[in-house]
Scaffold this active site. Sequence first.
Site, PDB file in Angstrom:
ATOM      1  N   HIS A  40      10.685   6.147   1.085  1.00 15.20           N
ATOM      2  CA  HIS A  40       9.699   5.199   1.597  1.00 15.20           C
ATOM      3  C   HIS A  40       8.760   4.723   0.491  1.00 15.20           C
ATOM      4  O   HIS A  40       8.032   5.516  -0.100  1.00 15.20           O
ATOM      5  CB  HIS A  40       8.902   5.898   2.701  1.00 15.20           C
ATOM      6  CG  HIS A  40       7.901   5.048   3.389  1.00 15.20           C
ATOM      7  ND1 HIS A  40       6.601   5.449   3.591  1.00 15.20           N
ATOM      8  CD2 HIS A  40       8.001   3.825   3.951  1.00 15.20           C
ATOM      9  CE1 HIS A  40       5.944   4.519   4.251  1.00 15.20           C
ATOM     10  NE2 HIS A  40       6.770   3.517   4.479  1.00 15.20           N
ATOM     11  N   HIS A  82       2.362  -2.858  -0.314  1.00 10.09           N
ATOM     12  CA  HIS A  82       2.321  -2.618   1.135  1.00 10.09           C
ATOM     13  C   HIS A  82       1.181  -3.345   1.834  1.00 10.09           C
ATOM     14  O   HIS A  82       1.384  -4.029   2.826  1.00 10.09           O
ATOM     15  CB  HIS A  82       2.209  -1.121   1.429  1.00 10.09           C
ATOM     16  CG  HIS A  82       2.102  -0.819   2.891  1.00 10.09           C
ATOM     17  ND1 HIS A  82       0.896  -0.753   3.544  1.00 10.09           N
ATOM     18  CD2 HIS A  82       3.055  -0.596   3.831  1.00 10.09           C
ATOM     19  CE1 HIS A  82       1.103  -0.501   4.825  1.00 10.09           C
ATOM     20  NE2 HIS A  82       2.400  -0.391   5.028  1.00 10.09           N
TER      21      HIS A  82
END
Length: 290
Positions: A40, A82
């Site tokens: 991730h 992100h």
Amino acid sequence: MHARAVAASTTALLGTAALLLPLSPARAADDGARPVIVAHRGASAYAPENTLAAVDKAAALGVDWVENDVQRTKDGELVVLHDDSLQRTTDVEEVFPDRAPWKVKDFTAAEIARLDAGSWFDPAYAGARVPTLEQFVHRVERYHQKLLLEIKNPQLYPGIERETLKVLSNEGWLDRRHVKHRLIVQSFSADSVRTVHDLKPAVKTGFLGTPPVADLPAYSGFSDQINPSHGSLSAAYVAAVQGFRGPHGKRMEVFTWTVNDAAAARRVAGFGVDGIITNTPDVVRDAVGG
């Protein structure tokens, strides 16, 4: 990834989809298959997220799949980050103190390239940069890894789907080998996933979220995967998703996120998920044998 509400337009999208018959039987949770392990934002428990160093760490751990997040700068460059703000993971407040709230879309690629994206995580990573999408896929390619790419906040960046596919094409990631085995594009926006599918039907796609079972036939028209938070999962839901064929005629898959400990990894593996997205890919791999 963060859980969030799906855009209201998704409702209209689902309402117009044709009903598809489920597969029978669905994949059993205990059939012995091992889930794919996905790092991730790279191996983000051990290196600053979404940086080239995080890709390097994932490779060092022997992880085949890397996940990232793609957004767009003021001058149209696609960068891997992100948050929609640069504040949390760079030193933007120090470099540009008068530019609050430091949104990615308000900075040029050259300005973002000046920022330190590593020191916030650990001084050992001082000087790490926010990579462009081109730089990121080059690093993934170096290690012959596979990419789970999330289009982040598409409502902020009209047309980002087409631009992302263009970059992937320019970098050789839309040839048969990559599309068939090494690339998935996902988003929390059903509209964005549908757009990717419409623009490049060969690309494997995933929807981030946990739509009601009654809506799964609609999603199966444009999404190969349903990728929910692990806290929302059950064995019955996984079986329901896997009971449908996606747009490429194969059984729909479930990649769940973000699982970072052995107990949770074993729990979702027991549900029969196809993939586990994790900050600690070594821990999860050891737990489930993926």
